[in-house]
Motif scaffolding. Structure first.
Motif, PDB file in Angstrom:
ATOM      1  N   THR A  27      50.462  62.509  28.159  1.00  0.00           N
ATOM      2  CA  THR A  27      49.084  62.536  28.631  1.00  0.00           C
ATOM      3  C   THR A  27      48.966  63.627  29.563  1.00  0.00           C
ATOM      4  OG1 THR A  27      49.379  60.170  28.809  1.00  0.00           O
ATOM      5  CG2 THR A  27      47.553  60.915  29.915  1.00  0.00           C
ATOM      6  N   PHE A  28      48.310  64.518  28.832  1.00  0.00           N
ATOM      7  CA  PHE A  28      47.811  65.918  29.471  1.00  0.00           C
ATOM      8  C   PHE A  28      47.094  65.873  30.555  1.00  0.00           C
ATOM      9  CE2 PHE A  28      47.514  70.503  29.730  1.00  0.00           C
ATOM     10  CZ  PHE A  28      46.088  70.893  29.973  1.00  0.00           C
ATOM     11  N   SER A  29      46.057  64.942  30.673  1.00  0.00           N
ATOM     12  CA  SER A  29      45.030  65.134  32.045  1.00  0.00           C
ATOM     13  C   SER A  29      45.864  64.556  33.159  1.00  0.00           C
ATOM     14  CB  SER A  29      44.092  64.079  31.639  1.00  0.00           C
ATOM     15  OG  SER A  29      44.297  62.873  31.301  1.00  0.00           O
ATOM     16  N   TRP A  52      45.579  67.488  37.972  1.00  0.00           N
ATOM     17  CA  TRP A  52      44.944  66.465  37.299  1.00  0.00           C
ATOM     18  C   TRP A  52      43.709  66.975  36.556  1.00  0.00           C
ATOM     19  CZ3 TRP A  52      45.467  64.731  42.490  1.00  0.00           C
ATOM     20  CH2 TRP A  52      46.648  64.650  42.932  1.00  0.00           C
ATOM     21  N   SER A  53      42.849  66.086  36.083  1.00  0.00           N
ATOM     22  CA  SER A  53      41.755  66.301  35.317  1.00  0.00           C
ATOM     23  C   SER A  53      40.578  66.529  36.253  1.00  0.00           C
ATOM     24  CB  SER A  53      41.301  64.734  34.461  1.00  0.00           C
ATOM     25  OG  SER A  53      40.129  65.033  34.015  1.00  0.00           O
ATOM     26  N   ARG A  71      40.759  73.744  32.746  1.00  0.00           N
ATOM     27  CA  ARG A  71      41.433  72.984  31.668  1.00  0.00           C
ATOM     28  C   ARG A  71      40.341  72.077  30.982  1.00  0.00           C
ATOM     29  NH1 ARG A  71      45.242  69.353  35.107  1.00  0.00           N
ATOM     30  NH2 ARG A  71      45.793  68.472  32.921  1.00  0.00           N
ATOM     31  N   ASP A  72      40.773  71.954  29.606  1.00  0.00           N
ATOM     32  CA  ASP A  72      39.750  71.422  28.787  1.00  0.00           C
ATOM     33  C   ASP A  72      40.833  70.028  28.227  1.00  0.00           C
ATOM     34  OD1 ASP A  72      38.733  70.127  26.614  1.00  0.00           O
ATOM     35  OD2 ASP A  72      37.820  72.068  25.963  1.00  0.00           O
ATOM     36  N   ASN A  73      40.742  68.970  28.792  1.00  0.00           N
ATOM     37  CA  ASN A  73      41.816  67.743  28.372  1.00  0.00           C
ATOM     38  C   ASN A  73      41.450  67.295  26.832  1.00  0.00           C
ATOM     39  OD1 ASN A  73      43.066  67.947  30.977  1.00  0.00           O
ATOM     40  ND2 ASN A  73      41.338  66.714  32.086  1.00  0.00           N
ATOM     41  N   ASN A  76      43.366  69.269  25.037  1.00  0.00           N
ATOM     42  CA  ASN A  76      44.964  69.639  25.761  1.00  0.00           C
ATOM     43  C   ASN A  76      45.517  70.954  25.997  1.00  0.00           C
ATOM     44  OD1 ASN A  76      45.239  66.853  25.636  1.00  0.00           O
ATOM     45  ND2 ASN A  76      47.238  66.724  24.354  1.00  0.00           N
TER      46      ASN A  76
END
Length: 125
Positions: A27-29, A52-53, A71-73, A76
């Motif tokens: 879970t990348f975010s 985090w996100s 970041r672009d959740n 990913n």
């Protein structure tokens, strides 16, 4: 999580590059993500991090105002936009990620268990 960095290259001083780091597997975010760099004969040094996100971002003083981490959740992916590049920015750039990194430890490479393979950035004068 597996990390794949890309986007490095050769650029003249004053130019720009955008590095990308694609993540897979977890879970990348939830991961804090960071960029480090290592020049020949030098230790790996912190460049930027994001928690985090849509979390806050942190930068080394040497890149503040010139580099932007994002970041672009949904994809990913974490990015490092590098503007106004200088010859001293020349290094291999690594992305790194991990869970549950407290704020005071974000700048330390030893805090991160997951690393990309590195991408070379060369800035000519």
């Amino acid at each position: 999580v597996q990390l794949q960095a890309s986007g490095g290259g050769l650029v003249q001083a004053g130019g720009s590059l955008r590095l990308s780091c694609a993540a897979s597997g977890r879970t990348f975010s939830n991961y804090a993500m960071a960029w480090f760099r290592q020049a020949p004969g030098k230790e790996r040094e912190f460049v930027a991090a994001v928690r985090w996100s849509a979390g806050p971002t942190y930068y080394a003083d040497s890149v503040k105002g010139r580099f932007t981490i994002s970041r672009d959740n949904a994809k990913n992916t974490v990015y490092l936009q590098m503007n106004s590049l200088k010859p001293e920015d020349t290094a291999v750039y690594y992305c790194a990620g991990d869970l549950r990194i407290i704020l005071s430890m974000l700048r330390f490479a030893s805090s991160y268990d997951y690393w990309g393979q590195g991408t070379q950035v060369t800035v000519s004068s």
